[in-house]
Design a protein around this motif. Structure first.
Motif: not given
Lengths: 327, 319
Positions: A23-30, A205-209
């Motif tokens: 369902a979720v594949d190797d997502v990174s965020l900060k 938003c200041t950032g988007v993913v």
């Protein structure tokens, strides 16, 4: 109070398997303090699953999540106490009153006595719940239900907020209020907001993913996202006088412009759009304008397009039809 | 936050939820009506002609079998259905606090219903001179039994978002726990292990069980990585061995001596185990006024086991 700029939410290479499906594949965020991270993606892309992993509801299949430096799986209580979470569809206990529900949330968050009352009063004020405070939750309209659950999330003034579609089902006024609220809180907190309303991303938003089929397909600012649009920098206007053919021929000669396109022609006016060429697209509007003045044509509605989010969104994510017919 | 505080916060909320719905009142009325009518109409309270509550407690396992799952079925299924499970489990508390808090609320509620049967005590006290200790012991036993059943309901409730399925599952489990030690059943069980067919089936079942366990271990340790042909061969051998197991006593060298004795011992201890696992023996001892540490431990074990399973279920099955 920790310094700004410090990563409050950090997800590293997280994945989630449900049985055989990834369902979720190797997502990174900060996400740092002072940031509002917009979470975009088509339905079923894994937005909610990712949020559920970040808040510690779903165990991770791989990777790690830290909230304010605390690992969500190693030290869940410390990590969870920093988070306010608004789950999808705003669940709440139907038999409780709004105030009772908020008191329960405050107590379970470890607040005591006066603190509980103060936190509940503040949340009721912030979320405009005064009118329904003694009403039981199952009699609330969707907007009030949503705001009650929202109030629960901000009750303890958490440094981290995770919100799954916070404006879903609200009327335009409420949407506006909630957005203002998020924007205001975004100055001091680290916030993740999922949505599929694209204007909202631009507004708060200041950032988007962007996530598509479990994979992260875009990360950047809303402006960067818009700049990806093929239309960004295109000049469109309405010209009176020349025929469409004549207009096209002269517009092709403008340096820095791509192939012009007729959008509509009515009342003697021709609406055209000139996309920017790959190189030297700057100042396109000025050059188009000069051309019209030289030729003595009248024109109006001349403007440079800022790019369209929905277009970029479609370009980076696959529509359902492709997903179903494809691999 | 201390475990006591967070547990108590959840208990309070859950108790309030019980009394906010009509289910609590319906349950209490039902329990009181049924326990009274069973005592006087079916339990033979008057013909017994003794100053005890034996006729009252006699029916408790059977009443609880239906009523406690009705109280416990909503504990977790409801949270799952409403989505509040997501809210609750992302709060800064341990899952075990939540499991314990919700269980305690249900148990306190059952205790409340049990306390309301006090007119029974007044009745026997007015009619004769009952032993207060025996009655108190019976009440404690009944309370513990309701707790054990409630923990089982909590377990089945954590497995599904459907309250009806949760209810049926826990009624079935409670029913088995009662049945295994109910004297009409135990007398049949005792007869069973003297019959040769029971022994044969037992050996066959043992063969299948061991074969499945060994295969599972081999799979997990990936000595046997999912080859269909090997699996088929494996089950073929198992089938042959099972047939041998079904007629083991006919095969001369297996049917006598130590092996026969071992199988019989196994059968006897299985039946004995079934009886010991049942609530009946333990509750019966308590309602007769015998306080044995083993009975207390039994109820405690059932509760701890079922609540632990609830926690595991909640941790692993969240989606």
């Amino acid at each position: 109070m920790e310094a700004y700029g410090e990563a409050m939410i950090e997800a590293q290479h997280i994945s989630k398997w449900f049985g055989p499906t990834l369902a979720v594949d190797d997502v990174s965020l900060k996400v740092e303090r002072g940031e509002v991270q917009g979470f975009l993606g088509p339905n079923g892309a894994g937005k909610s699953t990712t949020m559920r992993m970040i808040t510690g509801f779903l165990p991770l299949s791989a990777g790690s999540v830290t909230i304010g430096g605390h690992d969500i799986e190693e030290d869940p209580i410390a990590a969870k106490s920093l988070v306010g979470y608004l789950p999808e569809n705003a669940p709440a206990y139907p038999e409780m009153s709004v105030e009772g529900f908020l008191r329960f949330a405050a107590e379970i968050r470890g607040l005591r006595g006066r603190q509980v009352t103060e936190a509940v009063e503040r949340a009721i004020r912030t979320c405009f719940l005064e009118r329904v405070r003694y009403q039981s939750i199952d009699t609330l309209s969707k907007g009030y239900l949503h705001r009650s659950c929202f109030a629960q999330a901000i009750l303890h003034d958490p440094p981290v907020l995770v919100m799954d579609e916070p404006t879903d089902g609200l009327d335009p006024n409420q949407k506006h209020e909630v957005r203002e609220l998020i924007k205001e809180m975004g100055k001091t907190k680290a916030i993740i907001v999922s949505t599929h309303i694209l204007e909202e991303v631009e507004a708060i938003c200041t950032g988007v993913v962007i996530i598509d089929r479990g994979r992260l397909v875009f990360r950047g600012t809303p402006a960067e996202l818009k700049a990806r649009s093929a239309l960004a920098g295109a000049v469109s206007c309405r010209v009176f006088g020349p025929s469409a053919e004549e207009l096209m021929a002269s517009l092709r000669g403008v340096s820095g412009g791509g192939a012009p396109e007729v959008l509509a022609s009515s009342n003697g006016g021709v609406a055209v759009r000139v996309p920017p060429a790959a190189e030297g697209g700057d100042g396109l509007a000025r050059r188009v304008c000069r051309l019209f003045v030289e030729k003595g044509w009248e024109f109006d509605e001349l403007h440079t397009e800022g790019g369209r989010l929905d277009e970029v969104f479609r370009a980076v994510t696959l529509p359902d039809t492709v997903q179903e017919n494809g691999a | 936050m201390s475990i006591l505080r967070s547990t108590w916060t959840i208990t309070k909320r859950e108790l309030a939820a019980y009394f906010a719905s009509p289910v609590a009142y319906v349950f209490t009325c039902f329990f009181l009506l049924l326990s009274a009518s069973f005592t006087f109409l079916l339990g033979g309270f008057f013909p017994r002609n003794e100053a005890s509550l034996a006729a009252f407690f006699l029916w408790h396992p059977w009443l609880y079998m239906f009523l406690v799952p009705a109280v416990g079925m909503r504990l977790w299924s409801e949270e799952r259905r409403l989505g509040t499970l997501e809210l609750l489990l992302t709060m800064p508390i341990n899952t075990s606090h939540a499991v314990l808090g919700k269980f305690l609320a249900g148990w306190l509620f059952l205790g409340f219903a049990l306390v309301l049967t006090f007119p029974m005590v007044i009745t026997v006290a007015a009619l004769g001179d009952p032993d207060g200790g025996v009655i108190a012991c019976g009440y404690i036993g009944s309370f513990l039994m309701s707790g054990a059943f409630l923990a089982i309901s909590s377990m089945t409730s954590s497995m599904t978002r459907n309250q009806v399925i949760s209810f049926i599952l826990s009624v079935v489990i409670c029913f088995l726990l009662i049945l295994a030690g109910w004297s009409p059943v135990t007398s049949v069980l005792v007869k069973l292990y003297e019959s040769v067919w029971f022994l044969r089936l037992l050996v066959a079942a043992l063969v299948v069980f061991l074969s499945a366990v060994v295969l599972a271990v081999l799979r997990v340790t990936s000595v046997l990585a999912g080859s269909r042909r090997v699996s088929l061969a494996w089950w073929g051998c198992t089938a042959v061995l099972t047939l041998v197991g079904l007629f083991w006593d006919r095969i001369g060298f297996l049917g006598k001596g130590a092996i026969r004795g071992g199988v019989e011992l196994l059968a006897a201890s299985l039946v004995d185990f079934a009886v010991k696992v049942s609530v009946m023996g333990h509750f019966d001892a308590m309602q007769r006024g015998v306080v044995d540490l083993r009975d207390l431990l039994y109820f405690l074990t059932v509760m701890v086991f079922a609540l632990f399973t609830t926690g595991v279920m909640l941790k692993t099955r969240r989606a």
